[in-house]
Scaffold this motif. Structure first.
Motif, PDB file in Angstrom:
ATOM      1  N   ASN A  45       1.881  -0.809 -12.921  1.00 29.20           N
ATOM      2  CA  ASN A  45       2.338  -1.261 -14.246  1.00 29.20           C
ATOM      3  C   ASN A  45       3.805  -0.917 -14.453  1.00 29.20           C
ATOM      4  O   ASN A  45       4.575  -1.711 -14.991  1.00 29.20           O
ATOM      5  N   LYS A  46       4.171   0.284 -14.027  1.00 29.98           N
ATOM      6  CA  LYS A  46       5.551   0.743 -14.216  1.00 29.98           C
ATOM      7  C   LYS A  46       6.556  -0.167 -13.503  1.00 29.98           C
ATOM      8  O   LYS A  46       7.676  -0.358 -13.966  1.00 29.98           O
ATOM      9  N   LEU A  47       6.139  -0.725 -12.363  1.00 25.57           N
ATOM     10  CA  LEU A  47       7.047  -1.557 -11.578  1.00 25.57           C
ATOM     11  C   LEU A  47       7.014  -3.025 -12.001  1.00 25.57           C
ATOM     12  O   LEU A  47       7.767  -3.842 -11.462  1.00 25.57           O
ATOM     13  N   TRP A  51       2.291  14.564  -5.909  1.00 26.50           N
ATOM     14  CA  TRP A  51       1.931  13.596  -6.952  1.00 26.50           C
ATOM     15  C   TRP A  51       2.611  13.971  -8.268  1.00 26.50           C
ATOM     16  O   TRP A  51       2.876  15.157  -8.544  1.00 26.50           O
ATOM     17  N   GLY A  52       2.833  12.957  -9.089  1.00 26.70           N
ATOM     18  CA  GLY A  52       3.318  13.167 -10.454  1.00 26.70           C
ATOM     19  C   GLY A  52       4.782  13.587 -10.550  1.00 26.70           C
ATOM     20  O   GLY A  52       5.222  14.073 -11.592  1.00 26.70           O
ATOM     21  N   LYS A  53       5.545  13.368  -9.505  1.00 26.77           N
ATOM     22  CA  LYS A  53       6.961  13.755  -9.509  1.00 26.77           C
ATOM     23  C   LYS A  53       7.884  12.541  -9.387  1.00 26.77           C
ATOM     24  O   LYS A  53       9.078  12.681  -9.146  1.00 26.77           O
ATOM     25  N   GLY A  54       7.280  11.351  -9.489  1.00 32.08           N
ATOM     26  CA  GLY A  54       8.096  10.132  -9.419  1.00 32.08           C
ATOM     27  C   GLY A  54       8.437   9.691  -8.003  1.00 32.08           C
ATOM     28  O   GLY A  54       9.170   8.721  -7.813  1.00 32.08           O
ATOM     29  N   TYR A  55       7.887  10.369  -6.984  1.00 29.81           N
ATOM     30  CA  TYR A  55       8.241   9.996  -5.612  1.00 29.81           C
ATOM     31  C   TYR A  55       7.689   8.618  -5.224  1.00 29.81           C
ATOM     32  O   TYR A  55       8.367   7.847  -4.543  1.00 29.81           O
ATOM     33  N   ALA A  56       6.456   8.329  -5.652  1.00 28.63           N
ATOM     34  CA  ALA A  56       5.883   7.024  -5.278  1.00 28.63           C
ATOM     35  C   ALA A  56       6.685   5.908  -5.938  1.00 28.63           C
ATOM     36  O   ALA A  56       7.018   4.905  -5.285  1.00 28.63           O
ATOM     37  N   SER A  57       7.038   6.082  -7.216  1.00 36.69           N
ATOM     38  CA  SER A  57       7.848   5.045  -7.891  1.00 36.69           C
ATOM     39  C   SER A  57       9.144   4.817  -7.118  1.00 36.69           C
ATOM     40  O   SER A  57       9.549   3.677  -6.896  1.00 36.69           O
ATOM     41  N   GLU A  58       9.764   5.912  -6.725  1.00 40.80           N
ATOM     42  CA  GLU A  58      11.066   5.820  -6.037  1.00 40.80           C
ATOM     43  C   GLU A  58      10.935   5.076  -4.697  1.00 40.80           C
ATOM     44  O   GLU A  58      11.734   4.186  -4.392  1.00 40.80           O
ATOM     45  N   GLY A 104       0.845  -1.199   0.000  1.00 43.86           N
ATOM     46  CA  GLY A 104       0.000   0.000   0.000  1.00 43.86           C
ATOM     47  C   GLY A 104       0.882   1.251   0.000  1.00 43.86           C
ATOM     48  O   GLY A 104       2.045   1.190   0.397  1.00 43.86           O
ATOM     49  N   TYR A 105       0.326   2.376  -0.444  1.00 47.33           N
ATOM     50  CA  TYR A 105       1.118   3.614  -0.550  1.00 47.33           C
ATOM     51  C   TYR A 105       0.184   4.813  -0.715  1.00 47.33           C
ATOM     52  O   TYR A 105      -0.932   4.694  -1.231  1.00 47.33           O
ATOM     53  N   ASP A 106       0.652   5.969  -0.262  1.00 50.35           N
ATOM     54  CA  ASP A 106      -0.102   7.220  -0.446  1.00 50.35           C
ATOM     55  C   ASP A 106       0.832   8.412  -0.287  1.00 50.35           C
ATOM     56  O   ASP A 106       1.801   8.348   0.467  1.00 50.35           O
TER      57      ASP A 106
HETATM   58  C1  LIG Z   1      -0.946   6.424  -6.270  1.00 50.40           C
HETATM   59  C2  LIG Z   1       0.006   7.555  -5.900  1.00 50.40           C
HETATM   60  C3  LIG Z   1       0.810   7.153  -4.680  1.00 50.40           C
HETATM   61  C4  LIG Z   1       0.958   7.808  -7.088  1.00 50.40           C
HETATM   62  O1  LIG Z   1       1.942   8.736  -6.684  1.00 50.40           O
HETATM   63  P1  LIG Z   1       2.871   9.564  -7.698  1.00 50.40           P
HETATM   64  O2  LIG Z   1       4.072  10.045  -6.927  1.00 50.40           O
HETATM   65  O3  LIG Z   1       2.059  10.552  -8.414  1.00 50.40           O
HETATM   66  O4  LIG Z   1       3.395   8.455  -8.691  1.00 50.40           O
HETATM   67  P2  LIG Z   1       4.618   8.627  -9.665  1.00 50.40           P
HETATM   68  O5  LIG Z   1       4.883  10.093  -9.915  1.00 50.40           O
HETATM   69  O6  LIG Z   1       5.746   7.797  -9.159  1.00 50.40           O
HETATM   70  O7  LIG Z   1       4.030   8.043 -11.011  1.00 50.40           O
HETATM   71  C5  LIG Z   1       4.062   6.663 -11.346  1.00 50.40           C
HETATM   72  C6  LIG Z   1       3.524   6.525 -12.752  1.00 50.40           C
HETATM   73  O8  LIG Z   1       2.130   6.777 -12.728  1.00 50.40           O
HETATM   74  C7  LIG Z   1       1.789   7.780 -13.661  1.00 50.40           C
HETATM   75  N1  LIG Z   1       0.678   8.543 -13.098  1.00 50.40           N
HETATM   76  C8  LIG Z   1       0.688   9.264 -11.940  1.00 50.40           C
HETATM   77  N2  LIG Z   1      -0.521   9.804 -11.751  1.00 50.40           N
HETATM   78  C9  LIG Z   1      -1.300   9.417 -12.788  1.00 50.40           C
HETATM   79  C10 LIG Z   1      -2.659   9.642 -13.139  1.00 50.40           C
HETATM   80  N3  LIG Z   1      -3.468  10.392 -12.362  1.00 50.40           N
HETATM   81  N4  LIG Z   1      -3.140   9.069 -14.256  1.00 50.40           N
HETATM   82  C11 LIG Z   1      -2.344   8.294 -15.033  1.00 50.40           C
HETATM   83  N5  LIG Z   1      -1.040   8.039 -14.759  1.00 50.40           N
HETATM   84  C12 LIG Z   1      -0.541   8.596 -13.639  1.00 50.40           C
HETATM   85  C13 LIG Z   1       3.032   8.608 -13.820  1.00 50.40           C
HETATM   86  O9  LIG Z   1       3.048   9.290 -15.056  1.00 50.40           O
HETATM   87  C14 LIG Z   1       4.123   7.546 -13.719  1.00 50.40           C
HETATM   88  O10 LIG Z   1       4.343   6.881 -14.939  1.00 50.40           O
HETATM   89  P3  LIG Z   1       5.589   7.310 -15.900  1.00 50.40           P
HETATM   90  O11 LIG Z   1       6.814   7.319 -15.052  1.00 50.40           O
HETATM   91  O12 LIG Z   1       5.572   6.244 -16.935  1.00 50.40           O
HETATM   92  O13 LIG Z   1       5.243   8.679 -16.398  1.00 50.40           O
HETATM   93  C15 LIG Z   1      -0.760   8.881  -5.596  1.00 50.40           C
HETATM   94  O14 LIG Z   1      -1.551   9.193  -6.707  1.00 50.40           O
HETATM   95  C16 LIG Z   1      -1.632   8.797  -4.351  1.00 50.40           C
HETATM   96  O15 LIG Z   1      -1.166   9.041  -3.236  1.00 50.40           O
HETATM   97  N6  LIG Z   1      -2.957   8.487  -4.517  1.00 50.40           N
HETATM   98  C17 LIG Z   1      -3.870   8.431  -3.381  1.00 50.40           C
HETATM   99  C18 LIG Z   1      -3.656   7.209  -2.516  1.00 50.40           C
HETATM  100  C19 LIG Z   1      -3.934   5.926  -3.293  1.00 50.40           C
HETATM  101  O16 LIG Z   1      -4.897   5.832  -4.039  1.00 50.40           O
HETATM  102  N7  LIG Z   1      -3.072   4.915  -3.054  1.00 50.40           N
HETATM  103  C20 LIG Z   1      -3.170   3.640  -3.732  1.00 50.40           C
HETATM  104  C21 LIG Z   1      -4.212   2.767  -3.160  1.00 50.40           C
HETATM  105  S1  LIG Z   1      -4.304   1.215  -4.084  1.00 50.40           S
END
Ligand SMILES: CC(C)(COP(=O)(O)OP(=O)(O)OC[C@H]1O[C@@H](n2cnc3c(N)ncnc32)[C@H](O)[C@@H]1OP(=O)(O)O)[C@@H](O)C(=O)NCCC(=O)NCCS
Length: 185
Positions: free
Chosen positions: A149-151, A104-111, A96-98
């Motif tokens: 998918n990315k991972l 969001w959208g800065k690659g932090y979750a991937s990292e 799980g993650y949040d």
């Molecule tokens: C899910 C979550 C952690 C993603 O965090 P993030 O830091 O934005 O993710 P990243 O920046 O690492 O992006 C990972 C990939 O997802 C893509 N992505 C991010 N947000 C997206 C969106 N809204 N729609 C489509 N793709 C998206 C990014 O482009 C990236 O792909 P890429 O490297 O090929 O471009 C964040 O959106 C979040 O906290 N959501 C609320 C909590 C939640 O729903 N958790 C998961 C429960 S299952």
């Protein structure tokens, strides 16, 4: 086993502390963060303190782990990630993650998520060696799906109306990642 802190290029992943309660309250009182969670938006700061205590006790009991995701530059908590549960015998765990929306959208979750999966597959968690990691998302959670998918996670199917919260049943989209499929870089 002492709590396994991790460092990535931009982040520190460390144990949650009671001092994190303001940021944890901010995180879980944000509707966009809990939109797809089986969790109501927090309304009382005390809920954050209780959650931190719960997560710390789950690690102490070795039934799960949650890291604080902190920016290296400021030390500020920007989110959390971890394994909600694990099954040592079956060698699998549920992830799980949040993150706070500002990050969001800065690659932090991937990292962050890549680092904890790497640790899990290398056998350095109290559950021992893992073979598989699972994630359940709600249909429509595109950011979560894109991250999985990315991972290297594969979509494995839909458990229909498997969850019940916020007064309705929810389908759960299931994803799985085998150790051999992990995209580690
Ligand atoms: C899910 C979550 C952690 C993603 O965090 P993030 O830091 O934005 O993710 P990243 O920046 O690492 O992006 C990972 C990939 O997802 C893509 N992505 C991010 N947000 C997206 C969106 N809204 N729609 C489509 N793709 C998206 C990014 O482009 C990236 O792909 P890429 O490297 O090929 O471009 C964040 O959106 C979040 O906290 N959501 C609320 C909590 C939640 O729903 N958790 C998961 C429960 S299952």
């Amino acid at each position: 086993m002492s709590f396994p802190a991790l460092e990535t290029e931009r982040l520190l992943l460390t144990e949650l502390q009671i001092d994190d309660k303001e940021q944890i309250f901010l995180l879980f009182s944000t509707p966009a963060v809990v939109e797809y969670y089986d969790l109501a938006v927090f309304s009382e700061p005390e809920q954050a303190a209780n959650l931190i205590s719960l997560l710390k006790s789950r690690y102490a009991e070795q039934v799960g782990i949650r890291w604080a995701i902190r920016l290296k530059t400021t030390g500020k908590l920007i989110g959390t990630c971890g394994f909600n549960s694990w099954n040592s015998k079956m060698q699998n765990a549920v992830i799980g993650y949040d993150l706070l929306p500002d990050f969001w959208g800065k690659g932090y979750a991937s990292e962050a998520v890549r680092a904890i999966i790497g640790l899990a597959f290398s056998g350095d968690l109290p559950c021992g060696k893992l073979h598989r990691i699972q994630a359940d998302t709600l249909p429509g959670n595109q950011a979560s799906e894109a991250l999985l998918n990315k991972l290297g996670f594969k979509e494995e199917g839909l458990r229909r109306e498997c969850g019940y919260w916020k007064h309705k049943f929810h389908d759960l989209k299931c994803f799985g990642l085998l150790k051999s499929e992990f995209i580690s870089a």
